[in-house]
Write an enzyme that holds these catalytic residues in place. Structure first.
Site, PDB file in Angstrom:
ATOM      1  N   ASP A  63       0.865  -1.184   0.000  1.00  0.00           N
ATOM      2  CA  ASP A  63       0.000   0.000   0.000  1.00  0.00           C
ATOM      3  C   ASP A  63       0.904   1.236   0.000  1.00  0.00           C
ATOM      4  OD1 ASP A  63      -1.561   2.162   0.727  1.00  0.00           O
ATOM      5  OD2 ASP A  63      -2.708   1.071   2.235  1.00  0.00           O
ATOM      6  N   ASN A  90       0.095   7.030  -9.155  1.00  0.00           N
ATOM      7  CA  ASN A  90      -1.136   6.727  -9.897  1.00  0.00           C
ATOM      8  C   ASN A  90      -2.206   6.046  -9.054  1.00  0.00           C
ATOM      9  OD1 ASN A  90      -2.751   5.758 -12.429  1.00  0.00           O
ATOM     10  ND2 ASN A  90      -2.173   3.876 -11.352  1.00  0.00           N
ATOM     11  N   TYR A 156     -13.149  12.403  -3.085  1.00  0.00           N
ATOM     12  CA  TYR A 156     -12.231  12.173  -4.207  1.00  0.00           C
ATOM     13  C   TYR A 156     -11.793  13.499  -4.845  1.00  0.00           C
ATOM     14  CZ  TYR A 156     -10.798  10.201  -8.758  1.00  0.00           C
ATOM     15  OH  TYR A 156     -10.110   9.838  -9.892  1.00  0.00           O
ATOM     16  N   LYS A 160      -8.154  15.071  -5.166  1.00  0.00           N
ATOM     17  CA  LYS A 160      -7.564  15.311  -6.488  1.00  0.00           C
ATOM     18  C   LYS A 160      -7.183  16.769  -6.700  1.00  0.00           C
ATOM     19  CE  LYS A 160      -7.409  11.189  -8.287  1.00  0.00           C
ATOM     20  NZ  LYS A 160      -6.084  10.542  -8.336  1.00  0.00           N
ATOM     21  N   THR A 190     -11.883   2.344 -17.129  1.00  0.00           N
ATOM     22  CA  THR A 190     -11.163   1.402 -16.265  1.00  0.00           C
ATOM     23  C   THR A 190     -12.169   0.816 -15.287  1.00  0.00           C
ATOM     24  OG1 THR A 190     -10.683   3.017 -14.555  1.00  0.00           O
ATOM     25  CG2 THR A 190      -9.082   2.865 -16.350  1.00  0.00           C
TER      26      THR A 190
HETATM   27  N1  LIG Z   1     -10.222   6.274 -15.100  1.00  0.00           N
HETATM   28  C1  LIG Z   1     -10.439   7.578 -15.154  1.00  0.00           C
HETATM   29  O1  LIG Z   1     -11.221   8.087 -15.986  1.00  0.00           O
HETATM   30  C2  LIG Z   1      -9.744   8.485 -14.176  1.00  0.00           C
HETATM   31  C3  LIG Z   1     -10.089   9.842 -14.192  1.00  0.00           C
HETATM   32  C4  LIG Z   1      -9.411  10.706 -13.356  1.00  0.00           C
HETATM   33  C5  LIG Z   1      -8.415  10.215 -12.529  1.00  0.00           C
HETATM   34  N2  LIG Z   1      -8.114   8.892 -12.514  1.00  0.00           N
HETATM   35  C6  LIG Z   1      -7.070   8.444 -11.616  1.00  0.00           C
HETATM   36  O2  LIG Z   1      -6.166   7.595 -12.294  1.00  0.00           O
HETATM   37  C7  LIG Z   1      -5.573   6.694 -11.373  1.00  0.00           C
HETATM   38  C8  LIG Z   1      -5.728   5.271 -11.864  1.00  0.00           C
HETATM   39  O3  LIG Z   1      -7.111   4.933 -11.870  1.00  0.00           O
HETATM   40  P1  LIG Z   1      -7.740   3.810 -12.793  1.00  0.00           P
HETATM   41  O4  LIG Z   1      -8.906   4.422 -13.477  1.00  0.00           O
HETATM   42  O5  LIG Z   1      -6.687   3.152 -13.611  1.00  0.00           O
HETATM   43  O6  LIG Z   1      -8.312   2.835 -11.659  1.00  0.00           O
HETATM   44  P2  LIG Z   1      -8.174   1.254 -11.434  1.00  0.00           P
HETATM   45  O7  LIG Z   1      -9.045   0.945 -10.286  1.00  0.00           O
HETATM   46  O8  LIG Z   1      -8.369   0.529 -12.712  1.00  0.00           O
HETATM   47  O9  LIG Z   1      -6.639   1.084 -11.016  1.00  0.00           O
HETATM   48  C9  LIG Z   1      -6.114   1.575  -9.805  1.00  0.00           C
HETATM   49  C10 LIG Z   1      -5.097   0.576  -9.277  1.00  0.00           C
HETATM   50  O10 LIG Z   1      -4.517   1.110  -8.075  1.00  0.00           O
HETATM   51  C11 LIG Z   1      -4.396   0.051  -7.133  1.00  0.00           C
HETATM   52  N3  LIG Z   1      -4.367   0.627  -5.795  1.00  0.00           N
HETATM   53  C12 LIG Z   1      -5.394   1.163  -5.102  1.00  0.00           C
HETATM   54  N4  LIG Z   1      -4.983   1.608  -3.904  1.00  0.00           N
HETATM   55  C13 LIG Z   1      -3.657   1.328  -3.824  1.00  0.00           C
HETATM   56  C14 LIG Z   1      -2.660   1.561  -2.846  1.00  0.00           C
HETATM   57  N5  LIG Z   1      -2.975   2.159  -1.689  1.00  0.00           N
HETATM   58  N6  LIG Z   1      -1.384   1.175  -3.097  1.00  0.00           N
HETATM   59  C15 LIG Z   1      -1.070   0.570  -4.277  1.00  0.00           C
HETATM   60  N7  LIG Z   1      -1.972   0.329  -5.244  1.00  0.00           N
HETATM   61  C16 LIG Z   1      -3.248   0.705  -5.033  1.00  0.00           C
HETATM   62  C17 LIG Z   1      -5.623  -0.810  -7.379  1.00  0.00           C
HETATM   63  O11 LIG Z   1      -5.460  -2.128  -6.856  1.00  0.00           O
HETATM   64  C18 LIG Z   1      -5.731  -0.777  -8.898  1.00  0.00           C
HETATM   65  O12 LIG Z   1      -5.012  -1.820  -9.515  1.00  0.00           O
HETATM   66  C19 LIG Z   1      -6.264   6.956 -10.027  1.00  0.00           C
HETATM   67  O13 LIG Z   1      -5.480   7.840  -9.247  1.00  0.00           O
HETATM   68  C20 LIG Z   1      -7.546   7.618 -10.432  1.00  0.00           C
HETATM   69  O14 LIG Z   1      -8.093   8.396  -9.405  1.00  0.00           O
HETATM   70  C21 LIG Z   1      -8.760   8.001 -13.314  1.00  0.00           C
END
Ligand SMILES: NC(=O)c1ccc[n+]([C@@H]2O[C@H](COP(=O)([O-])OP(=O)(O)OC[C@H]3O[C@@H](n4cnc5c(N)ncnc54)[C@H](O)[C@@H]3O)[C@@H](O)[C@H]2O)c1
Length: 297
Positions: A63, A90, A156, A160, A190
């Site tokens: 984590d 990320n 969130y 952010k 995702t």
């Molecule tokens: N998907 C979108 O449209 C979107 C939009 C804005 C921001 N984001 C941001 O992009 C990043 C990636 O999101 P995503 O959409 O790929 O989500 P996702 O859920 O597909 O992937 C996130 C990954 O992070 C891992 N994770 C969670 N908490 C963790 C921790 N404490 N330590 C290590 N790993 C951890 C999860 O197991 C998962 O594999 C995030 O920060 C999310 O907030 C995504």
């Protein structure tokens, strides 16, 4: 060789979604990659995928918002590959709820993973770069939910928006050590956003706008030597588009001739703040109505 030849890149939460794409692209661009994940199986699968494609990667299970895991994450890069060039923060989670319904635990969980999960690896990496003087790159992950706001995401969005501020301030503090720090606000289909983007069907052979792998090229560039002059910026990135966000900026002003305002004077003159600024005191357009979930009528 690619834009990251011989660089060592750490990506948190790289087992799926956007982080997976970032890790794979970094490896494709010649980097040796540390794949951090809480989900050991997901992280292992990405390491195996990179190695099967001829790249170099090691996994780190933990984590990233816990001190010992953040420390062992950066140590893994140094022990496995002997150096650290870039950190991509990320990892993220959602616990969507309106402010009234949100529990303190839902608030804390999101703030912890995003803000502590950004701060701790950055703190450890920056201490390393300060000591070695080798310079480095940090990419943080913000969101339009924080930059623009989004219904049901007070926890969130606050995290952010905080990450955008964190990136700006880290950029200021680390400039003297040759470390850049930027943030991205991505949009992609995702696990996190399957509800929002999942139903968009892409015809065979057509560009998949919401493919999470579309985020990675910008991140690879920001991690590279070529991006050394770019720091403290927030980029939007999705599909075939890269945007640059303007930070919070004052666009209007009223002054009171060198005297403290009375509240009534502000009430009488507040309208001057909106004049000619393009800012409206209420929900101003169709996109804003969507965010407020108000009907167009
Ligand atoms: N998907 C979108 O449209 C979107 C939009 C804005 C921001 N984001 C941001 O992009 C990043 C990636 O999101 P995503 O959409 O790929 O989500 P996702 O859920 O597909 O992937 C996130 C990954 O992070 C891992 N994770 C969670 N908490 C963790 C921790 N404490 N330590 C290590 N790993 C951890 C999860 O197991 C998962 O594999 C995030 O920060 C999310 O907030 C995504």
């Amino acid at each position: 060789m690619g834009i990251l030849a011989d660089a060592v890149v750490v990506v948190t939460g790289a087992g799926r979604g956007i982080g997976r794409g970032e890790a794979i692209e970094a490896a494709r661009q010649g980097a040796r990659v540390v794949v951090n994940e809480v989900d050991a199986g997901a992280g292992r699968a990405v390491v195996e995928e990179i190695v099967a494609a001829g790249g170099q990667a090691v996994g780190h299970v933990g984590d990233c918002s816990e001190v010992e895991h953040a420390e062992s994450l950066i140590a893994t890069a140094l022990e496995a590959f002997g150096r650290l060039d870039a950190l991509v923060n990320n990892a993220g989670i959602l616990r969507d709820r309106t402010v009234v319904k949100m529990s303190p635990d839902e608030w804390d969980a999101v703030i912890k993973v995003h803000l502590r999960g950004h701060f701790l690896p950055t703190h450890v990496a920056c201490a390393h770069w300060k000591e070695t003087g080798t310079g480095g790159r940090i990419v943080c992950t913000s969101s339009t939910s924080g930059l623009l706001g989004n219904f049901g995401q007070a926890n969130y969005g606050a995290a952010k928006a905080g990450i955008a501020a964190f990136a700006t301030i880290t950029a200021m503090e680390m400039a003297r050590y040759g470390v850049t720090c930027n943030a991205i606000a991505p949009s992609a289909r995702t696990r996190m956003t399957i509800g929002a983007f999942g139903e968009m069907v892409v015809a065979e052979g057509e560009f998949d706008f919401w493919d999470p792998d579309n985020v990675a090229p910008l991140v690879a560039f920001l991690c590279s030597a070529q991006a050394g002059a770019i720091s403290g910026k927030v980029f939007g990135v999705q599909g075939d588009s890269v945007e640059i966000y303007q930070p919070w900026t004052s666009v209007g002003e009223i002054t009171n001739g060198g005297r403290r305002f009375e509240p009534e004077q502000i009430a009488a003159r507040v309208g001057e703040l909106w004049e000619g600024t393009g800012v409206h005191p209420q929900v101003e357009n169709m996109m804003a109505r969507m965010r407020y979930r108000l009907d167009a009528d």
